[in-house]
Each structure stands twice: as structure tokens, then as C-alpha cells.
Motif scaffolding. Structure first.
Motif, PDB file in Angstrom:
ATOM      1  N   GLN A  48      26.144  29.656  41.938  1.00  0.00           N
ATOM      2  CA  GLN A  48      25.560  28.865  41.092  1.00  0.00           C
ATOM      3  C   GLN A  48      24.067  29.891  40.862  1.00  0.00           C
ATOM      4  N   ASP A  49      23.796  30.836  41.720  1.00  0.00           N
ATOM      5  CA  ASP A  49      22.460  31.373  41.143  1.00  0.00           C
ATOM      6  C   ASP A  49      22.694  32.915  40.649  1.00  0.00           C
ATOM      7  N   SER A  50      24.022  33.063  40.527  1.00  0.00           N
ATOM      8  CA  SER A  50      24.342  34.641  39.931  1.00  0.00           C
ATOM      9  C   SER A  50      23.688  34.775  38.772  1.00  0.00           C
ATOM     10  N   GLU A  51      23.379  36.138  38.208  1.00  0.00           N
ATOM     11  CA  GLU A  51      22.797  36.323  37.048  1.00  0.00           C
ATOM     12  C   GLU A  51      23.596  37.477  36.450  1.00  0.00           C
ATOM     13  N   VAL A  52      24.399  36.932  35.285  1.00  0.00           N
ATOM     14  CA  VAL A  52      25.513  37.780  34.912  1.00  0.00           C
ATOM     15  C   VAL A  52      24.911  38.446  33.596  1.00  0.00           C
ATOM     16  N   PRO A  53      24.984  39.883  33.914  1.00  0.00           N
ATOM     17  CA  PRO A  53      24.549  40.544  32.698  1.00  0.00           C
ATOM     18  C   PRO A  53      25.660  40.731  31.469  1.00  0.00           C
ATOM     19  N   GLU A  54      24.953  41.075  30.418  1.00  0.00           N
ATOM     20  CA  GLU A  54      25.725  41.268  29.058  1.00  0.00           C
ATOM     21  C   GLU A  54      27.017  42.172  29.234  1.00  0.00           C
ATOM     22  N   GLY A  55      28.212  41.993  29.125  1.00  0.00           N
ATOM     23  CA  GLY A  55      29.161  43.032  29.219  1.00  0.00           C
ATOM     24  C   GLY A  55      29.905  42.947  30.469  1.00  0.00           C
ATOM     25  N   PHE A  56      29.437  41.984  31.281  1.00  0.00           N
ATOM     26  CA  PHE A  56      29.814  42.334  32.870  1.00  0.00           C
ATOM     27  C   PHE A  56      31.381  41.972  33.049  1.00  0.00           C
ATOM     28  N   VAL A  57      31.913  40.740  32.351  1.00  0.00           N
ATOM     29  CA  VAL A  57      33.339  40.385  32.442  1.00  0.00           C
ATOM     30  C   VAL A  57      34.253  41.645  31.714  1.00  0.00           C
ATOM     31  N   GLU A  58      33.757  41.863  30.691  1.00  0.00           N
ATOM     32  CA  GLU A  58      34.418  43.173  30.075  1.00  0.00           C
ATOM     33  C   GLU A  58      34.731  44.526  30.592  1.00  0.00           C
ATOM     34  N   THR A  59      33.409  44.670  31.590  1.00  0.00           N
ATOM     35  CA  THR A  59      33.448  45.891  32.252  1.00  0.00           C
ATOM     36  C   THR A  59      34.557  45.744  33.727  1.00  0.00           C
ATOM     37  N   LEU A  60      34.503  44.503  34.301  1.00  0.00           N
ATOM     38  CA  LEU A  60      35.374  44.474  35.125  1.00  0.00           C
ATOM     39  C   LEU A  60      37.049  44.412  34.720  1.00  0.00           C
ATOM     40  N   GLN A  61      37.197  43.882  33.591  1.00  0.00           N
ATOM     41  CA  GLN A  61      38.609  43.959  32.864  1.00  0.00           C
ATOM     42  C   GLN A  61      39.095  45.372  32.622  1.00  0.00           C
ATOM     43  N   ARG A  62      38.007  46.162  32.033  1.00  0.00           N
ATOM     44  CA  ARG A  62      38.240  47.643  31.901  1.00  0.00           C
ATOM     45  C   ARG A  62      38.688  48.301  32.965  1.00  0.00           C
ATOM     46  N   ALA A  63      38.182  47.974  34.316  1.00  0.00           N
ATOM     47  CA  ALA A  63      38.358  48.711  35.201  1.00  0.00           C
ATOM     48  C   ALA A  63      39.591  48.371  35.954  1.00  0.00           C
ATOM     49  N   ALA A  64      39.797  47.180  35.745  1.00  0.00           N
ATOM     50  CA  ALA A  64      41.254  46.722  36.359  1.00  0.00           C
ATOM     51  C   ALA A  64      42.411  47.256  35.380  1.00  0.00           C
ATOM     52  N   ALA A  65      42.235  47.394  34.210  1.00  0.00           N
ATOM     53  CA  ALA A  65      43.120  47.970  33.372  1.00  0.00           C
ATOM     54  C   ALA A  65      43.364  49.328  33.570  1.00  0.00           C
ATOM     55  N   ALA A  66      42.286  50.177  33.672  1.00  0.00           N
ATOM     56  CA  ALA A  66      42.291  51.753  33.963  1.00  0.00           C
ATOM     57  C   ALA A  66      42.928  51.868  35.055  1.00  0.00           C
ATOM     58  N   ALA A  67      42.711  51.098  36.485  1.00  0.00           N
ATOM     59  CA  ALA A  67      43.255  51.220  37.580  1.00  0.00           C
ATOM     60  C   ALA A  67      44.915  50.871  37.583  1.00  0.00           C
ATOM     61  N   ALA A  68      45.360  50.070  36.820  1.00  0.00           N
ATOM     62  CA  ALA A  68      46.706  49.654  36.744  1.00  0.00           C
ATOM     63  C   ALA A  68      47.295  50.661  36.054  1.00  0.00           C
ATOM     64  N   ALA A  69      46.699  51.171  34.913  1.00  0.00           N
ATOM     65  CA  ALA A  69      47.186  52.309  34.248  1.00  0.00           C
ATOM     66  C   ALA A  69      47.348  53.601  35.082  1.00  0.00           C
ATOM     67  N   ASP A  70      46.499  53.952  36.145  1.00  0.00           N
ATOM     68  CA  ASP A  70      46.877  55.050  37.113  1.00  0.00           C
ATOM     69  C   ASP A  70      47.765  54.484  38.130  1.00  0.00           C
ATOM     70  N   GLY A  71      48.507  53.519  38.036  1.00  0.00           N
ATOM     71  CA  GLY A  71      49.302  53.019  39.019  1.00  0.00           C
ATOM     72  C   GLY A  71      49.117  52.503  40.173  1.00  0.00           C
ATOM     73  N   VAL A  72      47.695  51.871  40.182  1.00  0.00           N
ATOM     74  CA  VAL A  72      47.108  50.998  41.268  1.00  0.00           C
ATOM     75  C   VAL A  72      47.526  49.680  41.221  1.00  0.00           C
ATOM     76  N   ARG A  73      47.868  49.126  42.487  1.00  0.00           N
ATOM     77  CA  ARG A  73      48.318  47.923  42.563  1.00  0.00           C
ATOM     78  C   ARG A  73      46.967  47.150  42.889  1.00  0.00           C
ATOM     79  N   VAL A  74      46.372  46.552  41.742  1.00  0.00           N
ATOM     80  CA  VAL A  74      45.153  46.105  41.625  1.00  0.00           C
ATOM     81  C   VAL A  74      45.113  44.576  42.575  1.00  0.00           C
ATOM     82  N   GLY A  75      44.190  44.214  43.512  1.00  0.00           N
ATOM     83  CA  GLY A  75      44.091  43.231  44.037  1.00  0.00           C
ATOM     84  C   GLY A  75      42.819  42.372  43.598  1.00  0.00           C
ATOM     85  N   VAL A  76      41.565  42.844  43.591  1.00  0.00           N
ATOM     86  CA  VAL A  76      40.409  42.267  43.012  1.00  0.00           C
ATOM     87  C   VAL A  76      39.785  43.466  42.432  1.00  0.00           C
TER      88      VAL A  76
END
Length: 326
Positions: free
Chosen positions: A97-125
Motif C-alpha cells: 500500500q505504500d509503494s510509489e509506482v513511476p510512470e512506465g513501470f508496468v510496461e518496462t516489466l512486461q518488456r523485460a518479460a517478453a525479451a527474456a521469453a524471446a531469448d528462450g528464458v523460462r520466465v518466473g517473475v
């Protein structure tokens, strides 16, 4: 709300756990609500004291679920994740409840997950590179991600298929080391734990106190001049869950377990040194050890609640600016 913050990305929802929320929770939800398809807020048994804040969150567009009693952060987040998935979430990002979420935060997480998956990484979190002042990233980096360690659940992106494969957060831990247990479980099951580079989640980590012995500040190489102390009752969970975690994952991750246990052991000694009355914290420690050895999980026993409430920290607050002038 943005139903598709990243073109062709999985539908992502934010899940918050709150307890006696105030204006900070409203700011936290406001900071992320336009980055996701939806927000679920699970209030962990705050009662009527939370009515005003939760009404404000509903006004923002969040789905609010109220627990009838305090069930612990893991169980609350699990309930929120289930609700988000029922509404079509293919990924969730968990927050405090006291997290301060910057602009573009979620998109950056999603881009990293997609890039890792494209590299064949079995993404957990995927977690942010930095959580407050703590760097979660480890190892060699690609353009957008790298390995992570000692991750914190606030700001953690979890794909639905990972939840199906390894299960939910461990509710019987109640609070503390829930994220560490999930990290270790993911690795044991062959999933990668990753950090998205270039982003930081703002967060309050607790009050820092000067590290002192016999009234004199301790200054040792590699040891921070301050100690960040939690609310006293949490030391029951920190000690119990550390023992349980060590027993279950020592052979799966010996280096991390041994290093973390050494660090925690030093912290527990420091906390005991500045606790007043010291015997009250020692009673919590003994009860936690007994609970771990006997497999008693879940909430701290009710007779220990007033014991924990008596504990105060007899240490001066660490003020970096003042320290620099000395």
C-alpha cells in the motif's frame, strides 16, 4: 485504466494488499491505475477504520475485496490474484500500500518479460532493478533484463502460467519471507527470477537506527552504519519463517541460504541488543523457534501480541545528513 498498456502484451492487473490504509494507499493506486487493465485491492481485516480510504479507492475504479479478519499478506495477495484472474488477467503485478509506482513501470516489466521469453528464458517473475535503495539485479545483463536475487514482492510481475505451475504465495508464512520463499521455489522448479533494468520502485523500508554497542556507534568495513528495524511483532515471523525456509531450501540453494541466514542472524542480535524490555523480544524469539520446530505456522499466537506491543527500540534514529557533518 489502460486495457492494453503494451501492444500485443498479455492483459495485466495490479494487486494491492492493504492494512489500515491511509492517503498513501490512494496515491499508490492512483500511480498505477492507468498502467494496467484493472486494480484489485484486498484489505486485510482493517475493519471500519479503513472505510474512508477504501471508498476512495473504489472511486478511483479499483475492485476492493475486504477480508473479515487479518489473514496475512500472502493470503490477501492470493485472494487478489484470484480475483484479477477471474477478470481476465494473464499477468499480475503485486504491490504494497505504500509503494510509489513511476510512470512506465508496468510496461518496462512486461518488456523485460517478453525479451527474456524471446531469448528462450523460462520466465518466473520479473521485479524492478531497484526497490527503494535495494538493488535486486544480479549477474550479467541483456539490453533489458538480468538475473535477480533476494527479491521483494512489491512490484513483482507474475505470469498466470507460473502460478498454475508452482502455486500461489505461501499463505502459512503469514508475513515476512513470503517473497523469498516464492523466489526459491521458482528456481527449484526451473524458472528464472529476473530484474527489469532501468526502473526503481519507491518504497518505505522502515525506520533506520544508528548501529550502536554500549552507547557508541559501530563502524565496521562492509557493515552499514544503520540498522533498519521492523515493527517488533514481525520478529516472531522473521525468525520462525527463516528457520522453516532454511530447512526446506538449504540443499536447493545452499549459498543463498547460508549468506541470508548469517545476515539475518546478525540483524536479530542487533535487534535484541536495542530492544526494551529485551526479555520480551527474547520471548518472541523462543516462541518463534519452538513454532518452527513443531511446524506451527500461520498467525502468531494471541498471548504473544501484548508481549510484542511492549517492545520499543532503544536506539537513536539514523540521520545521514547529521552523520555527514560529524
Amino acid at each position: 485504466m489502460n486495457p492494453n498498456p503494451l501492444t500485443d502484451a498479455p492483459v495485466v492487473w495490479a494487486v494491492f494488499s492493504t492494512f489500515r490504509p491511509g492517503p498513501g494507499a490512494v496515491r499508490a493506486v492512483s500511480s498505477v491505475i492507468d498502467q494496467v487493465a484493472g486494480v484489485v485491492v484486498v484489505d486485510d481485516g482493517s475493519g471500519e477504520a479503513a472505510d474512508e480510504a477504501l471508498a476512495a479507492l473504489v472511486g478511483l475504479g479499483a475492485l476492493v475485496h475486504r477480508e473479515t479478519e487479518n489473514v496475512g499478506i500472502a493470503a490477501a495477495l492470493n485472494d487478489g490474484i484470484r480475483i484479477a484472474r477471474e477478470h481476465g488477467a494473464a499477468q499480475v503485478v503485486t504491490f504494497d500500500q505504500d509503494s510509489e509506482v513511476p510512470e512506465g513501470f508496468v510496461e518496462t516489466l512486461q518488456r523485460a518479460a517478453a525479451a527474456a521469453a524471446a531469448d528462450g528464458v523460462r520466465v518466473g517473475v520479473v521485479v524492478p532493478e531497484r526497490f527503494a535503495a535495494v538493488r535486486q539485479a544480479r549477474g550479467a545483463a541483456s539490453a533489458s533484463y538480468t538475473d535477480a536475487a533476494n527479491v521483494i514482492q512489491s512490484g513483482m510481475l507474475i505470469p498466470a502460467e507460473v502460478l498454475d505451475a508452482v502455486g500461489e504465495l505461501r499463505a502459512d508464512f503469514f508475513i515476512d519471507l513470503v517473497d523469498t520463499e516464492y523466489e526459491l521455489r521458482l528456481r527449484r522448479e526451473g524458472f528464472a527470477v529476473l530484474a527489469a533494468l532501468g526502473i526503481r520502485l519507491g518504497h518505505a523500508l522502515g525506520t533506520p537506527y544508528r548501529r550502536e554497542v554500549f552507547g557508541r556507534q559501530v563502524r565496521l568495513p562492509g557493515i552499514p552504519p544503520e540498522i533498519t528495524l521492523s515493527t517488533p511483532f514481525r520478529y516472531f515471523y522473521r525468525v520462525r519463517n527463516r528457520i522453516v525456509l532454511d530447512r526446506e531450501y538449504l540443499f536447493a540453494a545452499p549459498r543463498q541460504i547460508l549468506c541470508d541466514t548469517l545476515f539475518d542472524g546478525v540483524h536479530f542480535v542487533n535487534a535484541l541488543w536495542v530492544a526494551r524490555p529485551r526479555r520480551a523480544l527474547w520471548r518472541l524469539y523462543r516462541a518463534a523457534i519452538t513454532a518452527a520446530l513443531r511446524g506451527r505456522m500461520g498467525r502468531m499466537p494471541a498471548p504473544l501480541v501484548p508481549v510484542a506491543a511492549r517492545i520499543a527500540w532503544a536506539a537513536p534514529v539514523h540521520e545521514p545528513a547529521a552523520e555527514a557533518q560529524r
